[in-house]
Design a protein around this motif. Structure first.
Motif, PDB file in Angstrom:
ATOM      1  N   GLN A  53      -7.814  -1.626   9.839  1.00 22.78           N
ATOM      2  CA  GLN A  53      -8.978  -2.496   9.652  1.00 22.78           C
ATOM      3  C   GLN A  53      -8.589  -3.907   9.182  1.00 22.78           C
ATOM      4  OE1 GLN A  53     -11.795  -0.392   7.071  1.00 22.78           O
ATOM      5  NE2 GLN A  53     -11.217   1.540   8.028  1.00 22.78           N
TER       6      GLN A  53
ATOM      7  N   SER B  16       0.872  -1.176   0.000  1.00 18.95           N
ATOM      8  CA  SER B  16       0.000   0.000   0.000  1.00 18.95           C
ATOM      9  C   SER B  16       0.904   1.219   0.000  1.00 18.95           C
ATOM     10  CB  SER B  16      -0.903   0.006   1.233  1.00 18.95           C
ATOM     11  OG  SER B  16      -1.942  -0.942   1.099  1.00 18.95           O
TER      12      SER B  16
ATOM     13  N   GLN C  35      -5.413   7.453   4.515  1.00 12.51           N
ATOM     14  CA  GLN C  35      -6.410   6.450   4.131  1.00 12.51           C
ATOM     15  C   GLN C  35      -5.826   5.041   4.206  1.00 12.51           C
ATOM     16  OE1 GLN C  35      -7.278   8.118   0.245  1.00 12.51           O
ATOM     17  NE2 GLN C  35      -9.281   8.852   0.918  1.00 12.51           N
ATOM     18  N   LEU C  36      -4.595   4.883   3.760  1.00 12.47           N
ATOM     19  CA  LEU C  36      -3.949   3.565   3.789  1.00 12.47           C
ATOM     20  C   LEU C  36      -3.722   3.103   5.225  1.00 12.47           C
ATOM     21  CD1 LEU C  36      -1.332   4.054   0.940  1.00 12.47           C
ATOM     22  CD2 LEU C  36      -3.466   2.763   0.826  1.00 12.47           C
TER      23      LEU C  36
ATOM     24  N   SER D 285      -5.530   3.854   7.776  1.00 13.90           N
ATOM     25  CA  SER D 285      -6.838   3.434   8.279  1.00 13.90           C
ATOM     26  C   SER D 285      -7.205   2.028   7.791  1.00 13.90           C
ATOM     27  CB  SER D 285      -7.906   4.433   7.838  1.00 13.90           C
ATOM     28  OG  SER D 285      -9.191   4.052   8.261  1.00 13.90           O
ATOM     29  N   LYS D 286      -6.891   1.739   6.521  1.00 15.34           N
ATOM     30  CA  LYS D 286      -7.176   0.416   5.966  1.00 15.34           C
ATOM     31  C   LYS D 286      -6.379  -0.666   6.696  1.00 15.34           C
ATOM     32  CE  LYS D 286     -10.009   1.490   2.557  1.00 15.34           C
ATOM     33  NZ  LYS D 286     -11.419   1.004   2.523  1.00 15.34           N
TER      34      LYS D 286
ATOM     35  N   ALA E 203      -6.539  -4.714   6.419  1.00 20.49           N
ATOM     36  CA  ALA E 203      -6.393  -4.907   4.968  1.00 20.49           C
ATOM     37  C   ALA E 203      -5.195  -5.807   4.672  1.00 20.49           C
ATOM     38  CB  ALA E 203      -6.207  -3.557   4.280  1.00 20.49           C
TER      39      ALA E 203
END
Length: 265
Positions: free
Chosen positions: A79, A38, A72-73, A75-76, A81
């Motif tokens: 979660q 990412s 954003q990455l 945050s992923k 990712a």
């Protein structure tokens, strides 16, 4: 005696099998592996060339990359990712994950740098000697990456604060999802001015750099790596980090407008 020899042999075998899970993750694989990366949006143009060169040198490793703002990455990854390696446009977002135990601490390494520039459409007549002169220029909108999630926007905010303009221009800001969108807005004349990385302007004839922003006005722009703690492919991710820090890769980055750093491996 035979029983003693049997017990000793059994202990040796067990010791050999007792390799920790972390040790296994860092062992070189003989089969085809994939690294899931990412990466910050500002790496989207240069990273494919780096990946191509890397895969040529390490044919048993495949690299797949996705791009978004560093915030954003991050945050992923929080979660869960499926990511092996995070390439952030600043230290802060990797450090957030590190403090949450989601990044292997010794994998936080800087690998390249960048500059900040003020841009306008190529057909515009804007000109200024220093950033402070923005207050004397008639314009309606200045587009920035959202400082909350986009490091380029955060660096821009720092620079504008340093010259005392952040509050003065607050009615003119439009915050966007990433630096590429900032460039798109200026290209299409949706906004007169924007602040992005120097690398975002590479070979773009539709925009014009009207001011290179003094490095002393903001934190150093440095990109960092971080291997996720839940990755099952630490060894290959580490191999990619070492490649990012190589002289060969630095030359690729420099050809796209990035700055070489003195890095510690």
């Amino acid at each position: 005696m035979r029983r003693v020899l049997f017990l000793m042999l059994s202990l040796i075998i067990l010791a050999g099998c007792a390799m920790s899970e972390d040790d296994k993750l860092f062992q070189k694989s003989n089969k085809q592996n994939t690294i899931y990366i990412s990466a910050a949006t500002s790496l989207e143009y240069v990273l494919p060339e780096v990946i191509t060169a890397f895969e040529k040198k390490y044919p048993y490793i495949t690299v797949e990359a996705t791009y978004a703002s560093s915030g954003q990455l991050s945050s992923k990854i929080q979660q869960g990712a499926p990511v092996d390696l995070f390439l952030s446009a600043n230290y802060e977002w990797v450090d957030v994950l590190n403090k949450e135990g989601l990044i292997i601490e010794n994998s936080l390494k800087k690998f390249i740098g960048n500059d900040l520039v003020l841009i306008a459409n190529a057909d515009s007549q804007f000109d200024l000697l220093k950033l402070e002169d923005l207050k004397f220029i008639p314009f309606d909108q200045l587009v920035l990456g959202d400082p909350v999630n986009v490091p380029a926007g955060d660096y821009a905010k720092e620079a504008l604060e340093s010259v005392g303009l952040w509050e003065d221009l607050k009615d003119k800001y439009l915050f966007l999802k990433d630096a590429h969108q900032v460039v798109d807005y200026v290209e299409s004349n949706k906004a007169e001015l924007g602040i992005v990385y120097a690398s975002d302007t590479h070979q773009n004839e539709q925009i014009r750099v009207i001011k290179e922003i003094n490095k002393d006005l903001h934190s150093p722009i440095q990109y960092y790596t971080g291997i996720t703690s839940y990755s099952t492919n630490h060894h290959d991710a580490e191999t990619f980090i070492n490649y990012l820090q190589s002289e060969q890769t630095a030359k690729i980055f420099e050809s796209y407008g990035f700055n070489k750093l003195s890095v510690e491996k």
